[in-house]
Design a protein around this motif. Structure first.
Motif, mmCIF file in Angstrom:
data_model
loop_
_atom_site.group_PDB
_atom_site.id
_atom_site.type_symbol
_atom_site.label_atom_id
_atom_site.label_comp_id
_atom_site.label_asym_id
_atom_site.label_seq_id
_atom_site.Cartn_x
_atom_site.Cartn_y
_atom_site.Cartn_z
ATOM 1 N N LEU A 1 64.219 31.502 -41.428
ATOM 2 C CA LEU A 1 63.201 32.437 -41.912
ATOM 3 C C LEU A 1 63.579 33.893 -41.653
ATOM 4 C CD1 LEU A 1 59.980 30.540 -40.793
ATOM 5 C CD2 LEU A 1 60.845 30.819 -43.131
ATOM 6 N N GLY A 2 64.419 34.125 -40.641
ATOM 7 C CA GLY A 2 64.804 35.487 -40.289
ATOM 8 C C GLY A 2 66.081 35.977 -40.942
ATOM 9 N N LEU A 3 66.678 35.157 -41.820
ATOM 10 C CA LEU A 3 67.919 35.585 -42.467
ATOM 11 C C LEU A 3 67.708 36.832 -43.316
ATOM 12 C CD1 LEU A 3 69.476 32.217 -43.712
ATOM 13 C CD2 LEU A 3 70.211 33.608 -41.768
ATOM 14 N N GLU A 4 68.711 37.679 -43.300
ATOM 15 C CA GLU A 4 68.686 38.871 -44.132
ATOM 16 C C GLU A 4 69.645 38.670 -45.297
ATOM 17 O OE1 GLU A 4 68.842 42.539 -42.047
ATOM 18 O OE2 GLU A 4 67.620 41.794 -40.406
ATOM 19 N N ASP A 5 69.605 39.577 -46.264
ATOM 20 C CA ASP A 5 70.512 39.491 -47.410
ATOM 21 C C ASP A 5 71.956 39.421 -46.930
ATOM 22 O OD1 ASP A 5 68.448 39.566 -49.230
ATOM 23 O OD2 ASP A 5 68.630 41.719 -49.625
ATOM 24 N N GLY A 6 72.717 38.502 -47.495
ATOM 25 C CA GLY A 6 74.121 38.362 -47.148
ATOM 26 C C GLY A 6 74.385 37.473 -45.952
ATOM 27 N N GLU A 7 73.341 36.939 -45.330
ATOM 28 C CA GLU A 7 73.523 36.041 -44.196
ATOM 29 C C GLU A 7 73.325 34.592 -44.633
ATOM 30 O OE1 GLU A 7 72.136 38.779 -40.417
ATOM 31 O OE2 GLU A 7 70.645 37.455 -41.323
ATOM 32 N N ILE A 8 74.110 33.705 -44.044
ATOM 33 C CA ILE A 8 74.030 32.273 -44.345
ATOM 34 C C ILE A 8 73.864 31.520 -43.032
ATOM 35 C CG2 ILE A 8 75.253 30.274 -45.300
ATOM 36 C CD1 ILE A 8 76.851 32.249 -47.030
ATOM 37 N N LEU A 9 72.951 30.566 -43.017
ATOM 38 C CA LEU A 9 72.711 29.744 -41.831
ATOM 39 C C LEU A 9 73.518 28.457 -41.950
ATOM 40 C CD1 LEU A 9 70.997 29.337 -39.208
ATOM 41 C CD2 LEU A 9 69.382 28.089 -40.652
ATOM 42 N N HIS A 10 74.270 28.158 -40.908
ATOM 43 C CA HIS A 10 75.053 26.915 -40.841
ATOM 44 C C HIS A 10 74.533 26.101 -39.663
ATOM 45 C CE1 HIS A 10 78.193 28.175 -43.684
ATOM 46 N NE2 HIS A 10 77.999 29.383 -43.184
ATOM 47 N N LEU A 11 74.204 24.851 -39.914
ATOM 48 C CA LEU A 11 73.742 23.960 -38.853
ATOM 49 C C LEU A 11 74.894 23.089 -38.370
ATOM 50 C CD1 LEU A 11 70.319 22.815 -40.349
ATOM 51 C CD2 LEU A 11 70.764 24.687 -38.764
ATOM 52 N N GLU A 12 75.011 22.957 -37.067
ATOM 53 C CA GLU A 12 75.999 22.082 -36.430
ATOM 54 C C GLU A 12 77.437 22.410 -36.817
ATOM 55 O OE1 GLU A 12 75.375 20.087 -33.975
ATOM 56 O OE2 GLU A 12 73.200 20.214 -34.099
ATOM 57 N N VAL A 13 77.725 23.678 -37.068
ATOM 58 C CA VAL A 13 79.103 24.093 -37.350
ATOM 59 C C VAL A 13 79.640 24.859 -36.148
ATOM 60 C CG1 VAL A 13 80.583 25.528 -38.807
ATOM 61 C CG2 VAL A 13 78.783 24.140 -39.834
ATOM 62 N N ALA A 14 78.927 25.855 -35.749
ATOM 63 C CA ALA A 14 79.279 26.643 -34.576
ATOM 64 C C ALA A 14 78.132 26.475 -33.592
ATOM 65 C CB ALA A 14 79.455 28.105 -34.960
ATOM 66 N N GLU A 15 78.277 25.549 -32.677
ATOM 67 C CA GLU A 15 77.191 25.183 -31.767
ATOM 68 C C GLU A 15 76.046 24.574 -32.562
ATOM 69 O OE1 GLU A 15 77.262 24.961 -28.361
ATOM 70 O OE2 GLU A 15 79.334 25.397 -28.734
ATOM 71 N N ASP A 16 74.809 24.840 -32.184
ATOM 72 C CA ASP A 16 73.685 24.190 -32.863
ATOM 73 C C ASP A 16 73.409 24.810 -34.222
ATOM 74 O OD1 ASP A 16 73.315 22.333 -30.858
ATOM 75 O OD2 ASP A 16 72.027 23.665 -29.711
ATOM 76 N N TYR A 17 73.499 26.129 -34.285
ATOM 77 C CA TYR A 17 73.454 26.796 -35.580
ATOM 78 C C TYR A 17 74.176 28.124 -35.474
ATOM 79 C CZ TYR A 17 69.529 29.835 -34.120
ATOM 80 O OH TYR A 17 68.726 30.749 -33.481
ATOM 81 N N ALA A 18 74.569 28.643 -36.621
ATOM 82 C CA ALA A 18 75.257 29.931 -36.660
ATOM 83 C C ALA A 18 74.794 30.698 -37.886
ATOM 84 C CB ALA A 18 76.760 29.737 -36.713
ATOM 85 N N VAL A 19 74.717 32.001 -37.717
ATOM 86 C CA VAL A 19 74.429 32.889 -38.829
ATOM 87 C C VAL A 19 75.741 33.597 -39.149
ATOM 88 C CG1 VAL A 19 73.121 34.902 -39.611
ATOM 89 C CG2 VAL A 19 72.018 33.177 -38.160
ATOM 90 N N ALA A 20 76.167 33.445 -40.410
ATOM 91 C CA ALA A 20 77.445 34.008 -40.822
ATOM 92 C C ALA A 20 77.261 35.070 -41.894
ATOM 93 C CB ALA A 20 78.356 32.901 -41.359
ATOM 94 N N THR A 21 78.106 36.079 -41.793
ATOM 95 C CA THR A 21 78.255 37.069 -42.853
ATOM 96 C C THR A 21 79.738 37.083 -43.198
ATOM 97 O OG1 THR A 21 78.657 38.917 -41.348
ATOM 98 C CG2 THR A 21 76.363 38.476 -41.935
ATOM 99 N N ARG A 22 80.108 37.930 -44.113
ATOM 100 C CA ARG A 22 81.527 38.003 -44.496
ATOM 101 C C ARG A 22 82.403 38.356 -43.293
ATOM 102 N NH1 ARG A 22 83.693 38.560 -49.406
ATOM 103 N NH2 ARG A 22 81.696 39.141 -50.310
ATOM 104 N N ASP A 23 81.896 39.213 -42.400
ATOM 105 C CA ASP A 23 82.714 39.725 -41.307
ATOM 106 C C ASP A 23 82.325 39.235 -39.915
ATOM 107 O OD1 ASP A 23 84.118 41.348 -43.168
ATOM 108 O OD2 ASP A 23 82.505 42.826 -43.078
#
Length: 109
Positions: A41-63
């Motif tokens: 729910l807190g993701l901003e534009d350009g952010e992607i949520l990944h579950l069970e990839v980097a620990e329990d979850y990770a928020v990724a951007t291009r950089d």
């Protein structure tokens, strides 16, 4: 008078080995899903949520990649650098840095 639409006779819950019950694990998974939902729910534009990839979850951007490990300790557990979970998270952090050389990797506190 017995109701046709009643719930029927009350049954006693079966007795089992308490040590084999997954109640604590299920509570932990529920808490992890709750925390992941809040992150979603807190993701901003350009952010992607990944579950069970980097620990329990990770928020990724291009950089960047911000990994999060969720623990429901119930407030009754002391967590130190000597805790197995903390050491595993540190190991995971260095692994993520190694696997994602083009991203700034962090584990926000």
């Amino acid at each position: 008078m017995t109701s046709v639409f009643g719930s029927g006779p009350s049954l006693d819950a079966p007795k089992g080995d308490v040590a084999r019950q997954a109640t604590a694990a299920l509570r932990g998974y529920g808490y992890q899903l709750y925390a992941s939902g809040l992150a979603w729910l807190g993701l901003e534009d350009g952010e992607i949520l990944h579950l069970e990839v980097a620990e329990d979850y990770a928020v990724a951007t291009r950089d960047a990649l911000a990994g999060t490990q969720v623990k429901d300790t119930g407030g009754s557990v002391n967590i130190t650098l000597q805790s197995a979970g903390v050491r595993a998270a540190i190991d995971s952090f260095f692994d993520l840095v190694h696997r994602n050389p083009k991203r700034a990797v962090s584990f926000p506190i």
